[in-house]
Scaffold this motif. Structure first.
Motif, PDB file in Angstrom:
ATOM      1  N   LEU A   1      -8.013  67.948  29.427  1.00  0.00           N
ATOM      2  CA  LEU A   1      -8.114  66.673  30.136  1.00  0.00           C
ATOM      3  C   LEU A   1      -6.770  66.199  30.674  1.00  0.00           C
ATOM      4  N   THR A   2      -5.693  66.863  30.267  1.00  0.00           N
ATOM      5  CA  THR A   2      -4.367  66.552  30.808  1.00  0.00           C
ATOM      6  C   THR A   2      -3.651  67.865  31.103  1.00  0.00           C
ATOM      7  N   ASP A   3      -2.596  67.767  31.860  1.00  0.00           N
ATOM      8  CA  ASP A   3      -1.783  68.945  32.147  1.00  0.00           C
ATOM      9  C   ASP A   3      -0.931  69.346  30.952  1.00  0.00           C
ATOM     10  N   ALA A   4      -0.857  68.483  29.949  1.00  0.00           N
ATOM     11  CA  ALA A   4       0.028  68.713  28.809  1.00  0.00           C
ATOM     12  C   ALA A   4      -0.419  69.860  27.913  1.00  0.00           C
TER      13      ALA A   4
ATOM     14  N   SER B   1      -6.810  67.776  24.072  1.00  0.00           N
ATOM     15  CA  SER B   1      -8.076  67.090  24.332  1.00  0.00           C
ATOM     16  C   SER B   1      -8.759  67.799  25.498  1.00  0.00           C
ATOM     17  N   VAL B   2     -10.011  68.240  25.272  1.00  0.00           N
ATOM     18  CA  VAL B   2     -10.717  69.035  26.276  1.00  0.00           C
ATOM     19  C   VAL B   2     -12.123  68.501  26.510  1.00  0.00           C
ATOM     20  N   GLU B   3     -12.658  68.859  27.673  1.00  0.00           N
ATOM     21  CA  GLU B   3     -14.038  68.527  28.006  1.00  0.00           C
ATOM     22  C   GLU B   3     -14.871  69.800  27.962  1.00  0.00           C
ATOM     23  N   LEU B   4     -16.003  69.736  27.288  1.00  0.00           N
ATOM     24  CA  LEU B   4     -16.952  70.829  27.195  1.00  0.00           C
ATOM     25  C   LEU B   4     -18.062  70.599  28.212  1.00  0.00           C
TER      26      LEU B   4
ATOM     27  N   LEU C   1     -13.301  75.281  40.051  1.00  0.00           N
ATOM     28  CA  LEU C   1     -13.928  76.278  39.186  1.00  0.00           C
ATOM     29  C   LEU C   1     -13.038  77.502  38.985  1.00  0.00           C
ATOM     30  N   LEU C   2     -12.163  77.778  39.921  1.00  0.00           N
ATOM     31  CA  LEU C   2     -11.228  78.895  39.788  1.00  0.00           C
ATOM     32  C   LEU C   2     -10.011  78.499  38.948  1.00  0.00           C
ATOM     33  N   GLY C   3      -9.926  77.227  38.607  1.00  0.00           N
ATOM     34  CA  GLY C   3      -8.782  76.727  37.860  1.00  0.00           C
ATOM     35  C   GLY C   3      -8.937  76.884  36.364  1.00  0.00           C
ATOM     36  N   ARG C   4      -8.026  76.287  35.666  1.00  0.00           N
ATOM     37  CA  ARG C   4      -7.953  76.383  34.212  1.00  0.00           C
ATOM     38  C   ARG C   4      -9.151  75.716  33.542  1.00  0.00           C
ATOM     39  N   GLY C   5      -9.803  76.455  32.656  1.00  0.00           N
ATOM     40  CA  GLY C   5     -10.848  75.871  31.831  1.00  0.00           C
ATOM     41  C   GLY C   5     -12.277  76.125  32.262  1.00  0.00           C
ATOM     42  N   PHE C   6     -12.499  76.949  33.289  1.00  0.00           N
ATOM     43  CA  PHE C   6     -13.855  77.273  33.726  1.00  0.00           C
ATOM     44  C   PHE C   6     -14.075  78.767  33.613  1.00  0.00           C
ATOM     45  N   TRP C   7     -15.263  79.157  33.099  1.00  0.00           N
ATOM     46  CA  TRP C   7     -15.573  80.574  32.910  1.00  0.00           C
ATOM     47  C   TRP C   7     -16.976  80.898  33.379  1.00  0.00           C
ATOM     48  N   SER C   8     -17.087  81.992  34.113  1.00  0.00           N
ATOM     49  CA  SER C   8     -18.401  82.531  34.461  1.00  0.00           C
ATOM     50  C   SER C   8     -19.016  83.130  33.207  1.00  0.00           C
TER      51      SER C   8
END
Length: 185
Positions: free
Chosen positions: A84-87, A91-94, A59-66
């Motif tokens: 969804l990749t390090d690239a 492509s992202v997950e919501l 949750l502290l990583g890339r792509g998560f927001w309070s």
């Protein structure tokens, strides 16, 4: 309660900012609400040690927001727009997880729509995906209101049987081209 962390995104009612370690107790409380977790792990509460060592770093990583309410600073939960990749952000997950006390007020839809817009206008995203249990009609409705459409039903071998899991999980998607056609962008 404003953490002092600059916002990633603001909507008329929401402020999305990086999750920070100071959010630990709020994040853990959210994951210990059996209603919030009904369609995730069958409502089984989070184990604090496992949450700290495995869930919190994610949750502290890339792509998560309070998510905070702008007017009051109240902490509402979190949103995910995770590559969804390090690239990159192609492509992202919501995703989203909010306190039950704020369900039905449109916060999930407002945040999801804003993240979809940001993904396609600023992050270079080409495809957004979201998943939930087939029986989670509330979450499915948020996905639809955010512009995603049903792609498929699939069946995973989960470690715990959850009521409704016999109906499988669903995946919803939205591509940049689909978004442009429907949003007028």
């Amino acid at each position: 309660m404003d953490s002092g962390t600059p916002p990633f995104l603001e909507t008329p009612r929401l402020r999305l900012r990086d999750c920070v370690e100071a959010d630990l107790d709020r994040l853990l409380a959210l994951d210990n609400d059996p209603g919030v977790k009904r369609f995730i792990d069958g409502g089984v509460p989070a184990v604090p040690e496992t949450f700290r060592s495995e869930t919190l770093p994610r949750l502290l990583g890339r792509g998560f927001w309070s998510a905070e309410e702008r007017a009051t600073g109240e902490w509402l939960g979190w949103f995910e727009l995770r590559p969804l990749t390090d690239a990159g952000w192609e492509s992202v997950e919501l995703g989203y997880r909010l306190h039950r006390a704020v369900w039905g007020r449109g916060y999930a839809t407002e945040g999801a729509r804003a993240l979809v817009h940001r993904a396609f206008t600023e992050l270079g995203t080409e495809r957004i995906t979201a998943n939930t249990m087939t029986v989670n009609t509330g979450s499915r409705r948020v996905m639809e209101k955010a512009g995603l459409t049903y792609l498929r039903t699939y069946f995973e071998d989960w470690p715990q049987t959850i009521e409704g899991s016999e109906q499988g999980d669903v995946e919803y998607t939205l591509t940049r081209e689909q978004w442009r056609r429907t949003s007028g962008a």
